[in-house]
Write a protein that holds these residues in place. Structure first.
Motif, PDB file in Angstrom:
ATOM      1  N   ILE A 103      -6.942   0.200   6.555  1.00 14.91           N
ATOM      2  CA  ILE A 103      -6.730   0.686   6.041  1.00 14.91           C
ATOM      3  C   ILE A 103      -5.376   1.536   7.222  1.00 14.91           C
ATOM      4  O   ILE A 103      -6.325   1.884   8.492  1.00 14.91           O
ATOM      5  CB  ILE A 103      -7.595   1.865   5.334  1.00 14.91           C
ATOM      6  CG1 ILE A 103      -8.083   1.835   4.019  1.00 14.91           C
ATOM      7  CG2 ILE A 103      -6.946   3.398   5.537  1.00 14.91           C
ATOM      8  CD1 ILE A 103      -8.893   2.430   4.162  1.00 14.91           C
ATOM      9  N   TRP A 104      -4.332   1.717   7.214  1.00 14.71           N
ATOM     10  CA  TRP A 104      -3.277   1.432   8.113  1.00 14.71           C
ATOM     11  C   TRP A 104      -3.094   3.269   8.293  1.00 14.71           C
ATOM     12  O   TRP A 104      -2.041   3.956   9.026  1.00 14.71           O
ATOM     13  CB  TRP A 104      -2.292   1.145   7.901  1.00 14.71           C
ATOM     14  CG  TRP A 104      -2.612  -0.841   7.939  1.00 14.71           C
ATOM     15  CD1 TRP A 104      -2.024  -1.121   6.449  1.00 14.71           C
ATOM     16  CD2 TRP A 104      -2.712  -1.439   8.846  1.00 14.71           C
ATOM     17  NE1 TRP A 104      -2.481  -2.400   7.691  1.00 14.71           N
ATOM     18  CE2 TRP A 104      -2.503  -2.428   9.015  1.00 14.71           C
ATOM     19  CE3 TRP A 104      -3.436  -1.319  10.114  1.00 14.71           C
ATOM     20  CZ2 TRP A 104      -3.445  -3.388   9.319  1.00 14.71           C
ATOM     21  CZ3 TRP A 104      -3.585  -1.827  11.176  1.00 14.71           C
ATOM     22  CH2 TRP A 104      -3.888  -3.814  11.004  1.00 14.71           C
ATOM     23  N   ARG A 105      -2.731   3.335   7.144  1.00 11.03           N
ATOM     24  CA  ARG A 105      -2.494   5.599   6.889  1.00 11.03           C
ATOM     25  C   ARG A 105      -3.209   5.865   5.868  1.00 11.03           C
ATOM     26  O   ARG A 105      -3.623   5.601   4.750  1.00 11.03           O
ATOM     27  CB  ARG A 105      -1.041   5.419   6.516  1.00 11.03           C
ATOM     28  CG  ARG A 105      -0.273   6.561   6.623  1.00 11.03           C
ATOM     29  CD  ARG A 105       0.961   6.960   5.846  1.00 11.03           C
ATOM     30  NE  ARG A 105       2.057   7.616   6.787  1.00 11.03           N
ATOM     31  CZ  ARG A 105       2.108   8.505   5.416  1.00 11.03           C
ATOM     32  NH1 ARG A 105       2.239   7.932   4.088  1.00 11.03           N
ATOM     33  NH2 ARG A 105       2.944   9.922   5.703  1.00 11.03           N
ATOM     34  N   ILE A 106      -3.451   7.523   5.922  1.00 12.03           N
ATOM     35  CA  ILE A 106      -4.319   7.931   5.253  1.00 12.03           C
ATOM     36  C   ILE A 106      -3.595   9.300   5.829  1.00 12.03           C
ATOM     37  O   ILE A 106      -3.922  10.129   6.149  1.00 12.03           O
ATOM     38  CB  ILE A 106      -5.660   8.497   5.990  1.00 12.03           C
ATOM     39  CG1 ILE A 106      -6.795   6.982   4.959  1.00 12.03           C
ATOM     40  CG2 ILE A 106      -6.513   9.485   4.613  1.00 12.03           C
ATOM     41  CD1 ILE A 106      -8.055   7.676   6.005  1.00 12.03           C
ATOM     42  N   SER A 107      -3.090   9.964   3.974  1.00  8.33           N
ATOM     43  CA  SER A 107      -2.562  11.603   4.401  1.00  8.33           C
ATOM     44  C   SER A 107      -2.655  12.195   3.066  1.00  8.33           C
ATOM     45  O   SER A 107      -3.166  11.668   1.929  1.00  8.33           O
ATOM     46  CB  SER A 107      -0.717  10.604   4.322  1.00  8.33           C
ATOM     47  OG  SER A 107      -0.708  10.338   3.755  1.00  8.33           O
ATOM     48  N   GLU A 108      -2.632  13.479   3.223  1.00  8.25           N
ATOM     49  CA  GLU A 108      -2.559  14.027   1.850  1.00  8.25           C
ATOM     50  C   GLU A 108      -1.218  14.158   1.345  1.00  8.25           C
ATOM     51  O   GLU A 108      -0.194  13.698   1.689  1.00  8.25           O
ATOM     52  CB  GLU A 108      -2.829  15.443   2.447  1.00  8.25           C
ATOM     53  CG  GLU A 108      -2.682  16.707   1.411  1.00  8.25           C
ATOM     54  CD  GLU A 108      -2.827  18.249   1.279  1.00  8.25           C
ATOM     55  OE1 GLU A 108      -2.447  18.758   1.205  1.00  8.25           O
ATOM     56  OE2 GLU A 108      -3.105  18.311   2.913  1.00  8.25           O
ATOM     57  N   ALA A 109      -1.511  13.939  -0.133  1.00  8.40           N
ATOM     58  CA  ALA A 109      -0.300  13.566  -0.960  1.00  8.40           C
ATOM     59  C   ALA A 109       0.283  14.697  -1.579  1.00  8.40           C
ATOM     60  O   ALA A 109      -0.314  15.250  -1.373  1.00  8.40           O
ATOM     61  CB  ALA A 109      -0.553  12.892  -2.004  1.00  8.40           C
ATOM     62  N   PRO A 110       1.868  14.602  -1.970  1.00 10.95           N
ATOM     63  CA  PRO A 110       2.207  15.745  -2.184  1.00 10.95           C
ATOM     64  C   PRO A 110       1.705  16.072  -3.497  1.00 10.95           C
ATOM     65  O   PRO A 110       1.601  15.179  -4.319  1.00 10.95           O
ATOM     66  CB  PRO A 110       3.859  15.031  -2.481  1.00 10.95           C
ATOM     67  CG  PRO A 110       3.428  13.468  -2.507  1.00 10.95           C
ATOM     68  CD  PRO A 110       2.196  13.326  -2.113  1.00 10.95           C
ATOM     69  N   ALA A 111       1.984  16.948  -4.360  1.00 10.30           N
ATOM     70  CA  ALA A 111       1.673  17.220  -5.989  1.00 10.30           C
ATOM     71  C   ALA A 111       2.231  16.310  -6.767  1.00 10.30           C
ATOM     72  O   ALA A 111       3.328  15.857  -6.714  1.00 10.30           O
ATOM     73  CB  ALA A 111       2.737  18.836  -5.553  1.00 10.30           C
ATOM     74  N   HIS A 112       1.683  16.261  -7.854  1.00  6.47           N
ATOM     75  CA  HIS A 112       1.866  14.993  -8.367  1.00  6.47           C
ATOM     76  C   HIS A 112       2.166  13.693  -8.527  1.00  6.47           C
ATOM     77  O   HIS A 112       2.321  12.760  -9.164  1.00  6.47           O
ATOM     78  CB  HIS A 112       3.608  15.315  -9.274  1.00  6.47           C
ATOM     79  CG  HIS A 112       3.789  16.953 -10.249  1.00  6.47           C
ATOM     80  ND1 HIS A 112       2.669  17.417 -11.431  1.00  6.47           N
ATOM     81  CD2 HIS A 112       4.365  18.107  -8.914  1.00  6.47           C
ATOM     82  CE1 HIS A 112       2.950  18.819 -10.604  1.00  6.47           C
ATOM     83  NE2 HIS A 112       3.827  19.146 -10.182  1.00  6.47           N
ATOM     84  N   PHE A 113       1.378  13.675  -6.797  1.00 10.50           N
ATOM     85  CA  PHE A 113       1.563  11.795  -6.915  1.00 10.50           C
ATOM     86  C   PHE A 113       0.574  10.956  -7.761  1.00 10.50           C
ATOM     87  O   PHE A 113      -1.013  11.880  -7.252  1.00 10.50           O
ATOM     88  CB  PHE A 113       0.942  12.283  -5.094  1.00 10.50           C
ATOM     89  CG  PHE A 113       1.075  10.910  -4.673  1.00 10.50           C
ATOM     90  CD1 PHE A 113       2.192   9.924  -4.689  1.00 10.50           C
ATOM     91  CD2 PHE A 113      -0.709   9.936  -4.899  1.00 10.50           C
ATOM     92  CE1 PHE A 113       2.211   8.521  -4.131  1.00 10.50           C
ATOM     93  CE2 PHE A 113      -0.214   8.301  -4.473  1.00 10.50           C
ATOM     94  CZ  PHE A 113       1.132   7.869  -3.486  1.00 10.50           C
ATOM     95  N   ASN A 114       0.565   9.890  -7.721  1.00  8.68           N
ATOM     96  CA  ASN A 114      -0.021   8.641  -8.275  1.00  8.68           C
ATOM     97  C   ASN A 114      -0.032   8.164  -8.449  1.00  8.68           C
ATOM     98  O   ASN A 114       0.974   7.294  -8.660  1.00  8.68           O
ATOM     99  CB  ASN A 114      -0.040   9.291 -10.025  1.00  8.68           C
ATOM    100  CG  ASN A 114      -1.112   8.538 -10.796  1.00  8.68           C
ATOM    101  OD1 ASN A 114      -1.233   7.513 -10.439  1.00  8.68           O
ATOM    102  ND2 ASN A 114      -2.230   8.775 -11.933  1.00  8.68           N
ATOM    103  N   ALA A 115      -1.203   7.042  -7.338  1.00 11.29           N
ATOM    104  CA  ALA A 115      -0.604   6.095  -6.708  1.00 11.29           C
ATOM    105  C   ALA A 115      -0.007   4.923  -8.226  1.00 11.29           C
ATOM    106  O   ALA A 115       0.405   4.290  -7.745  1.00 11.29           O
ATOM    107  CB  ALA A 115      -1.819   5.857  -6.674  1.00 11.29           C
ATOM    108  N   ARG A 116      -0.754   4.528  -9.522  1.00  8.34           N
ATOM    109  CA  ARG A 116      -0.456   3.928 -10.195  1.00  8.34           C
ATOM    110  C   ARG A 116       0.870   4.757 -10.574  1.00  8.34           C
ATOM    111  O   ARG A 116       2.266   3.678 -11.214  1.00  8.34           O
ATOM    112  CB  ARG A 116      -2.007   4.060 -11.201  1.00  8.34           C
ATOM    113  CG  ARG A 116      -1.470   3.045 -11.769  1.00  8.34           C
ATOM    114  CD  ARG A 116      -2.145   2.855 -13.452  1.00  8.34           C
ATOM    115  NE  ARG A 116      -1.440   2.291 -14.098  1.00  8.34           N
ATOM    116  CZ  ARG A 116      -2.604   2.110 -15.636  1.00  8.34           C
ATOM    117  NH1 ARG A 116      -3.633   3.138 -15.874  1.00  8.34           N
ATOM    118  NH2 ARG A 116      -2.031   1.406 -16.479  1.00  8.34           N
ATOM    119  N   PHE A 117       0.690   5.693 -11.544  1.00  3.85           N
ATOM    120  CA  PHE A 117       1.981   6.132 -12.508  1.00  3.85           C
ATOM    121  C   PHE A 117       3.265   6.528 -11.818  1.00  3.85           C
ATOM    122  O   PHE A 117       4.670   6.488 -12.405  1.00  3.85           O
ATOM    123  CB  PHE A 117       1.588   7.291 -13.677  1.00  3.85           C
ATOM    124  CG  PHE A 117       0.695   6.673 -14.412  1.00  3.85           C
ATOM    125  CD1 PHE A 117       1.217   5.648 -15.493  1.00  3.85           C
ATOM    126  CD2 PHE A 117      -0.689   6.840 -14.374  1.00  3.85           C
ATOM    127  CE1 PHE A 117       0.504   5.549 -16.028  1.00  3.85           C
ATOM    128  CE2 PHE A 117      -1.351   6.475 -15.444  1.00  3.85           C
ATOM    129  CZ  PHE A 117      -1.205   5.477 -15.978  1.00  3.85           C
TER     130      PHE A 117
END
Length: 281
Positions: A103-117
């Motif tokens: 795992i190269w990077r771990i971060s808090e995602a922005p609002a509405h982020f969905n890795a798939r959709f």
């Protein structure tokens, strides 16, 4: 698989890579096989000293043997756990995970982020050697050997006929209730200085076995068994052709996943969930 995070939780984005050779694909399975998702989900509670388990959502569920250099996933963690362990997760997971996952990077995602959709494109590479002596032993787990000389110009001519939005049923393993309509944004071959042929394949999304079937068709053109226009005829027929072989997985790598600007995430999620159809003439 909601775009909204439960109160008290934070959505965390993970950017990762893995050598797929030792895995039965990304997704957890009930038969006890080793999977990328299973390894990460087992490691997360351990490094946070937590009894609960947390489920990952991934941009692209790679098959057994397929590699990834630019995979993206997300996980929803309790805010207190993220605040306490977030700054240390990267190093702790590096110590806990097997060496064929990083795992190269771990971060808090922005609002509405969905890795798939939220993803607007995925880019894969497939690597092939047509050297008469075979593949460099140090690359054998990442490069397919094709025992015929390949015509790069013919393969690119075939690739041009496949670009755009189409029903790729001829190149997909059909899944119940799923569409096979995709937009193929980029498909091209180049021969690297070391002689390896590398395909770049980029689309908004891929259906099951699509990249490996496309590569199989273009190899059949490249070695002279079919003319370049054959690939386009197979596409238009929209049914599986027995001449289209799904090549082995080890030559395939997920290189990168693209996402829109933060303010466009919610709209992208809604669009990605719509069942696509082709316009009628």
């Amino acid at each position: 698989m909601s775009d909204e995070v439960e109160p008290g939780f934070v959505r965390v984005r993970l950017d990762l890579a893995y050598d797929g050779g030792g895995f039965s694909g990304w997704a957890k399975q009930n038969r006890g096989q080793r999977t990328v998702q299973g390894e990460i989900e087992a490691a997360l509670p351990v490094v946070m000293r937590e009894q609960r388990s947390f489920e990952l959502t991934v941009a692209g569920r790679t098959d057994a043997g397929v590699h990834a250099r630019g995979q993206v996933a997300h996980v929803d963690l309790p805010r207190e756990l993220w605040d306490e362990h977030g700054p240390h997760l990267l190093r702790r997971l590096a110590g806990k995970l097997p060496q064929d996952i990083r795992i190269w990077r771990i971060s808090e995602a922005p609002a509405h982020f969905n890795a798939r959709f939220s993803a607007i494109w995925r880019r894969y590479a497939y690597r092939v050697s047509d050297h008469p002596g075979g593949v460099d032993p140090l690359l054998r787990n990442h490069v397919l050997w094709h025992n015929w000389t390949l015509d790069l110009e013919a393969m690119n001519a075939a690739a041009d006929r496949l670009l755009g939005e189409h029903d790729f049923a001829a190149f997909c393993k059909k899944r119940e209730g799923a569409t096979t309509i995709r937009t193929l944004q980029e498909l091209r071959w180049e021969r690297r200085p070391d002689g390896i042929l590398e395909a770049t394949v980029k689309a908004d999304a891929f259906c099951h076995n699509m990249v490996r079937a496309l590569v199989g068709a273009m190899l059949f053109v490249g070695d002279g068994h079919r003319p370049p226009e054959w690939a386009g005829k197979v596409l238009v027929a929209a049914v599986r052709d027995s001449s289209v072989q799904v090549v082995r997985p080890h030559g395939l790598t997920l290189e990168e996943v693209g996402y829109p600007a933060d303010e466009q995430l919610a709209a992208r999620n809604a669009e990605a969930r719509n069942l696509r159809t082709l316009p009628r003439d």
